[in-house]
Write a protein that holds these residues in place. Sequence first.
Motif, PDB file in Angstrom:
ATOM      1  N   ALA A  15       0.762  -1.337  -0.046  1.00 38.61           N
ATOM      2  CA  ALA A  15       0.149   0.018   0.106  1.00 38.61           C
ATOM      3  C   ALA A  15       0.740   1.469  -0.188  1.00 38.61           C
ATOM      4  O   ALA A  15       0.549   2.242  -0.673  1.00 38.61           O
ATOM      5  CB  ALA A  15      -0.932   0.112   1.134  1.00 38.61           C
ATOM      6  N   PHE A  16       1.847   1.253   0.928  1.00 35.12           N
ATOM      7  CA  PHE A  16       2.939   2.530   0.877  1.00 35.12           C
ATOM      8  C   PHE A  16       3.259   2.708  -0.293  1.00 35.12           C
ATOM      9  O   PHE A  16       3.416   3.909  -0.982  1.00 35.12           O
ATOM     10  CB  PHE A  16       3.900   2.271   1.721  1.00 35.12           C
ATOM     11  CG  PHE A  16       4.833   3.468   2.167  1.00 35.12           C
ATOM     12  CD1 PHE A  16       4.346   4.654   2.587  1.00 35.12           C
ATOM     13  CD2 PHE A  16       6.062   3.614   1.410  1.00 35.12           C
ATOM     14  CE1 PHE A  16       5.215   5.868   2.497  1.00 35.12           C
ATOM     15  CE2 PHE A  16       6.831   4.704   1.590  1.00 35.12           C
ATOM     16  CZ  PHE A  16       6.429   6.152   2.111  1.00 35.12           C
ATOM     17  N   GLU A  17       4.012   1.707  -1.480  1.00 34.45           N
ATOM     18  CA  GLU A  17       4.476   1.984  -2.461  1.00 34.45           C
ATOM     19  C   GLU A  17       3.493   2.351  -3.673  1.00 34.45           C
ATOM     20  O   GLU A  17       3.613   2.912  -4.485  1.00 34.45           O
ATOM     21  CB  GLU A  17       5.185   0.506  -2.960  1.00 34.45           C
ATOM     22  CG  GLU A  17       6.410   0.202  -2.394  1.00 34.45           C
ATOM     23  CD  GLU A  17       7.453   1.619  -2.537  1.00 34.45           C
ATOM     24  OE1 GLU A  17       7.644   1.989  -3.540  1.00 34.45           O
ATOM     25  OE2 GLU A  17       8.145   1.943  -1.351  1.00 34.45           O
ATOM     26  N   LEU A  18       2.165   1.736  -3.511  1.00 34.42           N
ATOM     27  CA  LEU A  18       1.092   2.059  -4.354  1.00 34.42           C
ATOM     28  C   LEU A  18       0.757   3.265  -4.331  1.00 34.42           C
ATOM     29  O   LEU A  18       0.597   4.393  -5.475  1.00 34.42           O
ATOM     30  CB  LEU A  18      -0.209   1.302  -3.883  1.00 34.42           C
ATOM     31  CG  LEU A  18      -1.247   1.083  -4.870  1.00 34.42           C
ATOM     32  CD1 LEU A  18      -0.745   0.813  -6.169  1.00 34.42           C
ATOM     33  CD2 LEU A  18      -2.254   0.280  -4.303  1.00 34.42           C
ATOM     34  N   LEU A  19       0.818   4.224  -2.949  1.00 30.72           N
ATOM     35  CA  LEU A  19       0.663   5.682  -2.848  1.00 30.72           C
ATOM     36  C   LEU A  19       1.880   6.053  -3.517  1.00 30.72           C
ATOM     37  O   LEU A  19       1.571   7.412  -4.040  1.00 30.72           O
ATOM     38  CB  LEU A  19       0.590   6.007  -1.408  1.00 30.72           C
ATOM     39  CG  LEU A  19      -0.753   5.636  -0.539  1.00 30.72           C
ATOM     40  CD1 LEU A  19      -0.685   5.874   0.759  1.00 30.72           C
ATOM     41  CD2 LEU A  19      -2.034   6.090  -1.331  1.00 30.72           C
ATOM     42  N   ASN A  20       2.849   5.828  -3.496  1.00 26.65           N
ATOM     43  CA  ASN A  20       4.224   6.547  -3.974  1.00 26.65           C
ATOM     44  C   ASN A  20       4.185   6.413  -5.532  1.00 26.65           C
ATOM     45  O   ASN A  20       4.346   7.262  -6.103  1.00 26.65           O
ATOM     46  CB  ASN A  20       5.435   5.583  -3.733  1.00 26.65           C
ATOM     47  CG  ASN A  20       6.058   6.216  -2.248  1.00 26.65           C
ATOM     48  OD1 ASN A  20       6.551   7.470  -2.421  1.00 26.65           O
ATOM     49  ND2 ASN A  20       6.574   5.402  -1.317  1.00 26.65           N
ATOM     50  N   VAL A  21       3.586   5.459  -5.726  1.00 25.42           N
ATOM     51  CA  VAL A  21       3.359   5.076  -7.527  1.00 25.42           C
ATOM     52  C   VAL A  21       2.397   6.283  -7.964  1.00 25.42           C
ATOM     53  O   VAL A  21       2.840   6.807  -9.105  1.00 25.42           O
ATOM     54  CB  VAL A  21       2.925   3.793  -7.803  1.00 25.42           C
ATOM     55  CG1 VAL A  21       2.556   3.797  -9.266  1.00 25.42           C
ATOM     56  CG2 VAL A  21       4.185   2.822  -7.702  1.00 25.42           C
TER      57      VAL A  21
ATOM     58  N   GLU B 130       3.342  13.474 -10.269  1.00 23.81           N
ATOM     59  CA  GLU B 130       4.888  14.350 -10.312  1.00 23.81           C
ATOM     60  C   GLU B 130       5.536  14.475 -11.836  1.00 23.81           C
ATOM     61  O   GLU B 130       5.801  15.351 -12.207  1.00 23.81           O
ATOM     62  CB  GLU B 130       5.872  13.968  -9.415  1.00 23.81           C
ATOM     63  CG  GLU B 130       7.017  14.679  -8.881  1.00 23.81           C
ATOM     64  CD  GLU B 130       7.765  14.328  -7.703  1.00 23.81           C
ATOM     65  OE1 GLU B 130       8.585  15.244  -7.407  1.00 23.81           O
ATOM     66  OE2 GLU B 130       7.787  13.089  -7.394  1.00 23.81           O
ATOM     67  N   GLN B 131       5.306  13.319 -12.219  1.00 26.23           N
ATOM     68  CA  GLN B 131       6.028  13.259 -13.657  1.00 26.23           C
ATOM     69  C   GLN B 131       5.196  13.973 -14.729  1.00 26.23           C
ATOM     70  O   GLN B 131       5.508  14.798 -15.404  1.00 26.23           O
ATOM     71  CB  GLN B 131       6.281  11.719 -14.088  1.00 26.23           C
ATOM     72  CG  GLN B 131       6.722  11.443 -15.252  1.00 26.23           C
ATOM     73  CD  GLN B 131       8.161  12.256 -15.497  1.00 26.23           C
ATOM     74  OE1 GLN B 131       9.152  11.774 -14.521  1.00 26.23           O
ATOM     75  NE2 GLN B 131       8.682  12.816 -16.488  1.00 26.23           N
ATOM     76  N   CYS B 132       3.817  13.790 -14.490  1.00 23.80           N
ATOM     77  CA  CYS B 132       2.934  14.561 -15.274  1.00 23.80           C
ATOM     78  C   CYS B 132       3.104  16.137 -15.151  1.00 23.80           C
ATOM     79  O   CYS B 132       3.008  16.640 -16.242  1.00 23.80           O
ATOM     80  CB  CYS B 132       1.674  14.063 -15.104  1.00 23.80           C
ATOM     81  SG  CYS B 132       1.159  12.485 -15.526  1.00 23.80           S
ATOM     82  N   ILE B 133       3.222  16.526 -13.850  1.00 21.83           N
ATOM     83  CA  ILE B 133       3.427  17.911 -13.799  1.00 21.83           C
ATOM     84  C   ILE B 133       4.720  18.690 -14.178  1.00 21.83           C
ATOM     85  O   ILE B 133       4.988  19.627 -15.137  1.00 21.83           O
ATOM     86  CB  ILE B 133       3.289  18.164 -12.314  1.00 21.83           C
ATOM     87  CG1 ILE B 133       1.719  17.978 -12.045  1.00 21.83           C
ATOM     88  CG2 ILE B 133       3.599  19.727 -12.133  1.00 21.83           C
ATOM     89  CD1 ILE B 133       1.304  17.676 -10.416  1.00 21.83           C
ATOM     90  N   GLU B 134       5.771  17.491 -14.259  1.00 19.22           N
ATOM     91  CA  GLU B 134       7.096  17.830 -14.429  1.00 19.22           C
ATOM     92  C   GLU B 134       7.297  18.092 -16.151  1.00 19.22           C
ATOM     93  O   GLU B 134       7.680  18.952 -16.584  1.00 19.22           O
ATOM     94  CB  GLU B 134       8.035  17.029 -13.944  1.00 19.22           C
ATOM     95  CG  GLU B 134       9.572  17.353 -14.266  1.00 19.22           C
ATOM     96  CD  GLU B 134      10.534  16.422 -13.578  1.00 19.22           C
ATOM     97  OE1 GLU B 134      11.514  15.766 -14.372  1.00 19.22           O
ATOM     98  OE2 GLU B 134      10.507  16.077 -12.395  1.00 19.22           O
ATOM     99  N   ASP B 135       6.808  17.232 -16.649  1.00 21.50           N
ATOM    100  CA  ASP B 135       6.658  17.105 -18.019  1.00 21.50           C
ATOM    101  C   ASP B 135       5.819  17.849 -18.734  1.00 21.50           C
ATOM    102  O   ASP B 135       5.506  17.776 -20.026  1.00 21.50           O
ATOM    103  CB  ASP B 135       6.942  15.791 -18.868  1.00 21.50           C
ATOM    104  CG  ASP B 135       5.884  14.750 -18.692  1.00 21.50           C
ATOM    105  OD1 ASP B 135       4.843  15.118 -18.381  1.00 21.50           O
ATOM    106  OD2 ASP B 135       5.985  13.519 -18.576  1.00 21.50           O
TER     107      ASP B 135
END
Length: 193
Positions: free
Chosen positions: A79-85, A91-96
């Motif tokens: 679950a923690f990794e799922l929230l990170n994903v 974050e990637q969508c905003i960055e690019d």
Amino acid sequence: MSNLSTTSDEILNCAQKLIIAGGYNGFSYADIAVAVGIRKPSIHHHFPAKADLVRTLVARYRENAEASFLEIEQKVPDAFELLNVYANYWEQCIEDASIPFCLSALLASELPVLPQEVAVEVRAYFRFLSTWLTAVMERGGKQGTLSLTTSPSAEAETFMATIHGAMLSARAYGKSDVFGTVLKSSLERLRPR
């Protein structure tokens, strides 16, 4: 919504970009006609009114999110990794700048002026996202992979608000890295101790 034609998809994709750039009232069928290279009557053929277009767009947006989350959950059981994903995706969508803001979050800020049929779809998206995040929080609490300080549903609403607030802050400051800065502390708070 796989039964939509290529032209319908092009219209929807264009509308999504225009809404994210300027909101519901920030575009017209004339803008789409120029961008897609078709005539306005062709748009009306696919979507008789702007409300039909945006309602269909938000429904497609939710359906795509549902399918993506299901696929990710099969690959990432923690679950923690799922929230990170999920956070890293945004974050990637905003960055690019591929998707610099959540379509439904932007439209939610305009709910008082949206046609009812569009508002219904926007609320459906938020109910779906809240339900999914609540299930992730519940699972993480049971797994011991998340440290919850309140109920899973309250944690889900807080995380969802943090994601959308971080998008807004990144947009307001014109700095994509603001998103990650805001999310880092939220994720750290949920990290198991």
